[in-house]
Design an enzyme around this catalytic site. Structure first.
Site, short mmCIF file in Angstrom:
data_model
loop_
_atom_site.label_atom_id
_atom_site.label_comp_id
_atom_site.label_asym_id
_atom_site.label_seq_id
_atom_site.Cartn_x
_atom_site.Cartn_y
_atom_site.Cartn_z
N ASN A 1 69.56 23.64 41.81
CA ASN A 1 69.08 22.77 42.55
C ASN A 1 68.69 21.40 41.68
OD1 ASN A 1 67.24 21.04 44.04
ND2 ASN A 1 66.15 22.99 44.87
N HIS B 1 71.61 20.50 51.48
CA HIS B 1 70.87 20.48 50.10
C HIS B 1 71.20 21.69 49.32
CE1 HIS B 1 68.10 20.11 46.97
NE2 HIS B 1 67.04 20.80 47.51
N CYS C 1 63.52 16.37 47.47
CA CYS C 1 65.00 16.96 47.75
C CYS C 1 65.76 16.25 48.79
CB CYS C 1 65.02 18.23 47.62
SG CYS C 1 64.39 19.14 46.61
O1 UT7 Z 1 64.50 21.90 47.10
C1 UT7 Z 1 63.40 22.70 47.59
C2 UT7 Z 1 62.96 23.60 46.33
N1 UT7 Z 1 62.56 24.82 46.62
C3 UT7 Z 1 63.16 25.79 47.20
O2 UT7 Z 1 64.21 25.88 48.25
C4 UT7 Z 1 62.94 27.21 46.82
C5 UT7 Z 1 62.86 28.13 48.23
N2 UT7 Z 1 62.60 29.51 47.85
C6 UT7 Z 1 63.47 30.41 47.35
O3 UT7 Z 1 64.62 30.03 47.25
C7 UT7 Z 1 63.08 31.91 46.97
O4 UT7 Z 1 61.65 31.96 47.39
C8 UT7 Z 1 63.04 32.08 45.46
C9 UT7 Z 1 64.47 31.99 44.86
C10 UT7 Z 1 62.28 30.99 44.74
C11 UT7 Z 1 62.34 33.49 45.11
O5 UT7 Z 1 63.17 34.43 45.91
P1 UT7 Z 1 62.29 35.62 46.72
O6 UT7 Z 1 63.32 36.37 47.13
O7 UT7 Z 1 61.12 34.69 47.74
O8 UT7 Z 1 61.64 36.28 45.58
P2 UT7 Z 1 59.94 36.49 45.25
O9 UT7 Z 1 59.39 35.20 44.97
O10 UT7 Z 1 59.51 37.11 46.51
O11 UT7 Z 1 59.89 37.55 44.11
C12 UT7 Z 1 60.60 38.91 44.24
C13 UT7 Z 1 60.26 39.58 42.84
C14 UT7 Z 1 58.72 39.44 42.43
O12 UT7 Z 1 58.38 40.44 41.77
P3 UT7 Z 1 57.67 41.81 42.56
O13 UT7 Z 1 56.45 41.07 42.75
O14 UT7 Z 1 58.46 42.30 43.78
O15 UT7 Z 1 57.74 43.08 41.34
C15 UT7 Z 1 58.85 38.36 41.50
O16 UT7 Z 1 58.29 38.51 40.34
O17 UT7 Z 1 61.36 38.99 42.01
C16 UT7 Z 1 60.28 38.42 40.92
N3 UT7 Z 1 60.79 37.23 40.27
C17 UT7 Z 1 61.85 37.40 39.30
N4 UT7 Z 1 62.64 38.59 38.65
C18 UT7 Z 1 63.55 38.01 37.86
C19 UT7 Z 1 60.80 36.01 40.38
N5 UT7 Z 1 61.51 35.38 39.65
C20 UT7 Z 1 62.50 35.99 39.02
C21 UT7 Z 1 63.29 35.77 38.31
N6 UT7 Z 1 64.16 36.80 37.63
N7 UT7 Z 1 63.59 34.67 37.66
#
Ligand code: UT7
Length: 333
Positions: free
Chosen positions: A283, A253, A113
């Protein structure tokens, strides 16, 4: 050394749009979760027969038109991508052929990225030293083809697109004022496409285990991103001798609005000076910044003399930023 600037921009998004509601039909997610956690509402998706080179060609063509130059004038094409058409030949060579850029050298650059910023820094050296007059830099991705569409933690985040910029010498005091690039390979495993390279070549097993798709430890990447976006923006401004109050537009980004908000807060820049388009595109990795740049230019959010900051981060781990005093007037020297 010559001053180097961007004298033309272009972008291309495939027609097909996939909304959050569309995604919720085949993966366990919903619009509320995606929009509130990321800011993304939809993304563009390339057709099956549309490779990265096609998107890059379309964006490149538009940038050349904008700069009012013909393909024969290009000395070098750099394509920043992590989704090339092939491992080899380079996508940049395919784009050069499509454009009819007969006098251009061409190569790909992979910094995920951060790729567009790395490519700008590389391209600008060729122009600054006088080795080349005109370089076409393109960031393009078809991420939809390396996603695991059953993994809700990654497939909701990404989209396809391409953006391009033509670099030439510009009058002194304008163009790129500073660059800041960095890498930390110890974080390589946080975001990767594990199979298909020399470490883990393609086999029935790698396909069966979905190892050709993008894998990410989202939370760890998030923590890194929030820290690095602020740090690198502060450093690149210091290097250029520019105060944050003098920044006219901040082009980060486009990964997550929460990451952008944290960086903006850290920098103390007013939110109306920040470009955000991830709601429409998700993204797009190396394409995110050049598409945002092209849209900002075309919407007249950037005009002659403006000071803009572009900053990216991504797999590698990598990060990069630049400060640019805007002019589109190229010196044909
Ligand atoms: O270009 C560089 C590439 N990447 C990035 O910049 C990504 C950086 N990371 C992020 O933006 C965030 O970490 C994410 C958007 C990927 C995830 O957000 P988060 O607030 O860190 O969520 P999490 O992974 O901690 O998940 C929280 C909850 C989980 O459920 P439990 O365990 O709390 O019950 C996940 O299973 O949200 C759940 N979850 C979803 N629910 C609905 C994860 N993905 C989804 C989804 N829809 N798509």
């Amino acid at each position: 050394m010559r001053s180097v600037g961007i004298v033309g921009t272009g972008s291309y998004l495939p027609d097909k749009v996939l909304s959050n509601a569309d995604l919720a039909k085949f993966v366990d997610t919903n619009d509320e979760w995606i929009a509130s956690r990321t800011g993304i509402r939809q993304r563009h998706i390339a057709e099956k027969d549309m490779p990265t080179s096609e998107l890059c060609y379309q964006a490149g063509l538009r940038a050349l038109e904008d700069a009012q130059i013909v393909p024969e004038e290009i000395d070098l094409i750099i394509v920043a991508t992590m989704t090339p058409d092939y491992a080899f030949p380079a996508t940049a060579c395919l784009v050069a052929d499509r454009l009819g850029a007969k006098n251009a050298a061409a190569f790909d650059l992979e910094a995920a990225c951060s790729g567009f910023i790395f490519a700008l820094a590389t391209a600008s050296q060729f122009v600054a030293t006088g080795m080349y007059k005109t370089v076409l830099v393109i960031g393009g991705e078809v991420l939809s083809k390396i996603l695991n569409w059953e993994d809700r933690s990654t497939c909701i985040l990404f989209g396809d697109g391409a953006g391009a910029a033509v670099l030439q010498a510009v009058k002194e005091g304008f163009g790129f004022l500073s660059f800041e690039l960095g890498a930390d390979g110890s974080g390589g495993k946080l975001l990767s496409q594990p199979a298909g390279g020399s470490k883990c070549p393609a086999s029935l097993e790698t396909v069966g285990k979905n190892l050709h798709t993008l894998q990410m430890e989202g939370r760890e990447v998030y923590k890194f991103a929030v820290r690095i976006m602020g740090d690198v923006s502060v450093k690149v401004l210091e290097k250029a001798g520019i105060k944050k109050e003098d920044v006219d537009l901040f082009l980060p980004h486009q990964a997550n609005t929460r990451i952008i908000d944290a960086a903006v807060k850290r920098l103390g820049i007013s939110p109306d000076k920040v470009v955000v388009n991830l709601d429409k595109y998700g993204n797009m990795s190396a394409a995110s910044i050049p598409v945002a740049l092209d849209e900002a230019v075309k919407a007249r959010r950037i005009t002659e003399g403006d000071t803009i900051v572009m900053v990216g981060f991504g797999a590698g781990l990598t990060w990069g930023a630049c400060v640019l005093k805007w002019t589109k007037v190229g010196l044909k020297v």
